[in-house]
Design an enzyme around this catalytic site. Structure first.
Site, PDB file in Angstrom:
ATOM      1  N   ASP A  52       0.862  -1.182   0.000  1.00 26.40           N
ATOM      2  CA  ASP A  52       0.000   0.000   0.000  1.00 26.40           C
ATOM      3  C   ASP A  52       0.901   1.236   0.000  1.00 26.40           C
ATOM      4  O   ASP A  52       1.949   1.241   0.652  1.00 26.40           O
ATOM      5  CB  ASP A  52      -0.862  -0.013   1.269  1.00 26.40           C
ATOM      6  CG  ASP A  52      -2.140   0.789   1.093  1.00 26.40           C
ATOM      7  OD1 ASP A  52      -3.226   0.188   1.226  1.00 26.40           O
ATOM      8  OD2 ASP A  52      -2.050   1.993   0.835  1.00 26.40           O
ATOM      9  N   CYS A  59     -20.654  -1.543  -0.701  1.00 21.33           N
ATOM     10  CA  CYS A  59     -20.776  -2.277  -1.963  1.00 21.33           C
ATOM     11  C   CYS A  59     -22.121  -2.111  -2.667  1.00 21.33           C
ATOM     12  O   CYS A  59     -22.171  -1.613  -3.783  1.00 21.33           O
ATOM     13  CB  CYS A  59     -20.497  -3.757  -1.709  1.00 21.33           C
ATOM     14  SG  CYS A  59     -18.934  -4.017  -0.881  1.00 21.33           S
TER      15      CYS A  59
HETATM   16  C1  UGA Z   1     -21.777  -7.546  -0.130  1.00 24.01           C
HETATM   17  C2  UGA Z   1     -21.999  -8.929  -0.755  1.00 24.01           C
HETATM   18  O1  UGA Z   1     -22.873  -9.711   0.065  1.00 24.01           O
HETATM   19  C3  UGA Z   1     -20.666  -9.674  -0.938  1.00 24.01           C
HETATM   20  O2  UGA Z   1     -20.902 -10.898  -1.612  1.00 24.01           O
HETATM   21  C4  UGA Z   1     -19.737  -8.786  -1.787  1.00 24.01           C
HETATM   22  O3  UGA Z   1     -18.471  -9.386  -1.955  1.00 24.01           O
HETATM   23  C5  UGA Z   1     -19.549  -7.448  -1.099  1.00 24.01           C
HETATM   24  O4  UGA Z   1     -20.842  -6.820  -0.931  1.00 24.01           O
HETATM   25  C6  UGA Z   1     -18.651  -6.613  -1.973  1.00 24.01           C
HETATM   26  O5  UGA Z   1     -19.066  -6.297  -3.091  1.00 24.01           O
HETATM   27  O6  UGA Z   1     -17.499  -6.378  -1.608  1.00 24.01           O
HETATM   28  P1  UGA Z   1     -21.403  -6.614   2.371  1.00 24.01           P
HETATM   29  O7  UGA Z   1     -21.613  -5.254   1.780  1.00 24.01           O
HETATM   30  O8  UGA Z   1     -20.251  -6.833   3.283  1.00 24.01           O
HETATM   31  O9  UGA Z   1     -21.261  -7.718   1.192  1.00 24.01           O
HETATM   32  O10 UGA Z   1     -22.690  -6.948   3.216  1.00 24.01           O
HETATM   33  P2  UGA Z   1     -23.994  -7.879   3.105  1.00 24.01           P
HETATM   34  O11 UGA Z   1     -23.958  -8.869   4.179  1.00 24.01           O
HETATM   35  O12 UGA Z   1     -24.204  -8.357   1.737  1.00 24.01           O
HETATM   36  O13 UGA Z   1     -25.132  -6.802   3.470  1.00 24.01           O
HETATM   37  C7  UGA Z   1     -25.362  -5.652   2.665  1.00 24.01           C
HETATM   38  C8  UGA Z   1     -26.537  -4.871   3.197  1.00 24.01           C
HETATM   39  O14 UGA Z   1     -27.753  -5.579   3.020  1.00 24.01           O
HETATM   40  C9  UGA Z   1     -26.456  -4.572   4.693  1.00 24.01           C
HETATM   41  O15 UGA Z   1     -26.895  -3.255   4.916  1.00 24.01           O
HETATM   42  C10 UGA Z   1     -27.406  -5.579   5.330  1.00 24.01           C
HETATM   43  O16 UGA Z   1     -27.935  -5.160   6.538  1.00 24.01           O
HETATM   44  C11 UGA Z   1     -28.468  -5.668   4.237  1.00 24.01           C
HETATM   45  N1  UGA Z   1     -29.234  -6.933   4.265  1.00 24.01           N
HETATM   46  C12 UGA Z   1     -28.637  -8.103   3.977  1.00 24.01           C
HETATM   47  C13 UGA Z   1     -30.598  -6.877   4.556  1.00 24.01           C
HETATM   48  O17 UGA Z   1     -31.173  -5.799   4.830  1.00 24.01           O
HETATM   49  N2  UGA Z   1     -31.304  -8.050   4.545  1.00 24.01           N
HETATM   50  C14 UGA Z   1     -30.734  -9.238   4.241  1.00 24.01           C
HETATM   51  O18 UGA Z   1     -31.449 -10.268   4.235  1.00 24.01           O
HETATM   52  C15 UGA Z   1     -29.365  -9.272   3.967  1.00 24.01           C
END
Ligand code: UGA
Length: 432
Positions: A30, A263
């Site tokens: 980095d 993301c």
């Molecule tokens: C997301 C994807 O799930 C990963 O596969 C991907 O690699 C990543 O983005 C990325 O592009 O780097 P992340 O942003 O860490 O991962 O979080 P998630 O667990 O997917 O949740 C995203 C949002 O959706 C959160 O705000 C969470 O609270 C919300 N969510 C998730 C819901 O409101 N309901 C659900 O059933 C699941």
């Protein structure tokens, strides 16, 4: 294999550490000297369960190194992973690729032998082509291949997602690069995950399409939860009933305060902007974005209704402020629009978060971070469960709540409505 991860954020640090853990020699590089100094003293720039211990173990075993000498790290490695950020470009909503191209430029001057250059950062279709064009003019006239290998790691579950992924996607143009990438992932693929090889452009689009689909699924279930609230139906039953159909699947059907993080919001905007360039209208993704934006208005209106439009001077306690549990990440967290709106209406905000105080909300007047959860609850007229941390699920609320008129608004449906009724606590949740 000798690997180098350029960029030590979530993607680079987690992937680099996990690659070291399966036996590779990894340099996480980095340009940020301070970050590297910290990492060399065991201080991580992010909170990710299990990562600190894994970093320590691999550093001790000399498989993992940190360096701010990016050119040197590139020269020493066989596979270079580009893991820098691709934030939203404000004016156009496209992914801003300046960091990716800066890295590509550094590679151009240090490509001293055949190397595979991998984009792990989420990049729009044709980014690999553009990097390839740049690298053709490399200083050493070395051969190389640009490969797309998007990451699918969730914050908070990143190590598990790396070690037991649903799938590994590799977009390579030659058999040689594909063979090398497959052997790199072999220890993981053996654990039943699928390895899917495709064209570089397809791999780039798979990442955006996946995140957009998941974001759409969340916006969809959130809207259905609005209908449940209006018609007296329990959203949990609807999610379970729908999810039992394998074509739909039970995951990502939890209604809540809306999706946030680094993301989904960024990638949905970027795919719509990308499609526009090709004169394609992604109206469904566009609607998912609008629906998610509108979510904070819906939550605010519900809060107004719950409190009988009596928010002024109310002590409102947020349990958790990050965009989801098991992370310290505040990026695009739903509370970032909700808290200012409540302050505008005269509320006093108290909050507790397991990952500590947050500058993103401390900047507002009338916001106080409390280190003890009991203290935050004691002061509250209204408790908003904003994040689904396990430690909130086990609280003895009956004992902790001192104000008999307190109202709980559970935005993650972590509590049982029946139990709350039994304990005579005024309780509201999402879609039930
Ligand atoms: C997301 C994807 O799930 C990963 O596969 C991907 O690699 C990543 O983005 C990325 O592009 O780097 P992340 O942003 O860490 O991962 O979080 P998630 O667990 O997917 O949740 C995203 C949002 O959706 C959160 O705000 C969470 O609270 C919300 N969510 C998730 C819901 O409101 N309901 C659900 O059933 C699941």
């Amino acid at each position: 294999m000798k690997l180098c991860m350029i960029g030590t954020g979530y993607v680079g640090l987690v992937s680099g550490t996990c690659f070291a853990d399966i036996g590779n020699e990894v340099i996480c590089a980095d340009t940020d000297k301070k970050k590297i100094e910290n990492l060399n003293s065991g201080i991580l720039p992010i909170y990710e369960p299990g990562l600190e211990e894994m970093v320590r173990r691999n550093v001790n075993d000399s498989r993992l190194k940190f360096s701010h000498n990016v050119p040197e790290a590139i020269k020493k490695s066989d596979i270079i992973f580009i893991c820098v950020g691709t934030p939203t470009e404000k004016k156009t909503s496209n992914a801003d690729l300046k960091y990716v191209f800066q890295v590509a430029n550094t590679i151009k001057y240090n490509l001293n032998k055949y190397k595979i250059i991998v984009t792990k950062s989420t990049v729009p279709v044709t980014t690999g082509d553009k990097i390839e064009t740049m690298l053709k003019k490399n200083k050493f006239k070395s051969s190389f291949e640009v490969v797309s290998n998007p990451e699918f790691l969730r914050e908070g579950e990143a190590i598990r997602d790396f070690v037991v992924p649903d799938r590994v996607i590799v977009g390579a143009q030659s058999k040689k690069a594909l063979r090398i990438m497959k052997s790199l992932y072999m220890p993981i693929i053996k654990k039943n995950s699928r390895f899917f090889s495709t064209s570089r452009r397809s791999a780039e689009l798979i990442k955006y399409a996946s995140n957009s689909f998941l974001a759409t699924k969340i916006s969809f279930i959130n809207e259905i939860s609005n209908l449940c609230e209006a018609s007296g139906i329990n959203i949990e039953d609807v999610s379970v009933g729908m999810g039992l159909d394998q074509r739909i699947g039970e995951r990502f059907l939890r209604a809540g305060p809306g999706y946030g993080g680094s993301c989904f919001p960024k990638d949905t905007r970027a795919i719509v902007a990308l499609a526009k360039k090709y004169k394609v209208n992604l109206s469904i993704v566009n609607s998912a974005i609008k629906s998610n934006k509108f979510r904070s208005k819906i939550l605010l209106n519900r809060l107004i209704k719950i409190t009988k439009n009596n928010i002024k001077n109310k002590n409102i306690c947020f349990l958790g402020v990050t965009f989801k549990a098991n992370t310290d990440d505040m990026r695009e967290s739903p509370c970032l629009s909700l808290i200012p709106a409540l302050i505008k209406k005269g509320a006093k905000i108290y909050y507790y978060d397991p990952t500590g105080a947050k500058k993103e909300i401390d900047k507002y007047k009338n916001v106080t971070f409390l280190e003890k959860i009991a203290e935050a609850i004691k002061k509250a007229d209204l408790i908003i469960v904003h994040t689904e941390w396990n430690e909130f699920k086990q609280l003895n609320l009956k004992k902790l709540i001192k104000n008999k008129n307190v109202i709980i608004y559970d935005m993650r449906n972590i509590y049982s409505a029946d139990k709350m009724k039994k304990n005579r606590i005024k309780y509201y949740s999402i879609g039930r």
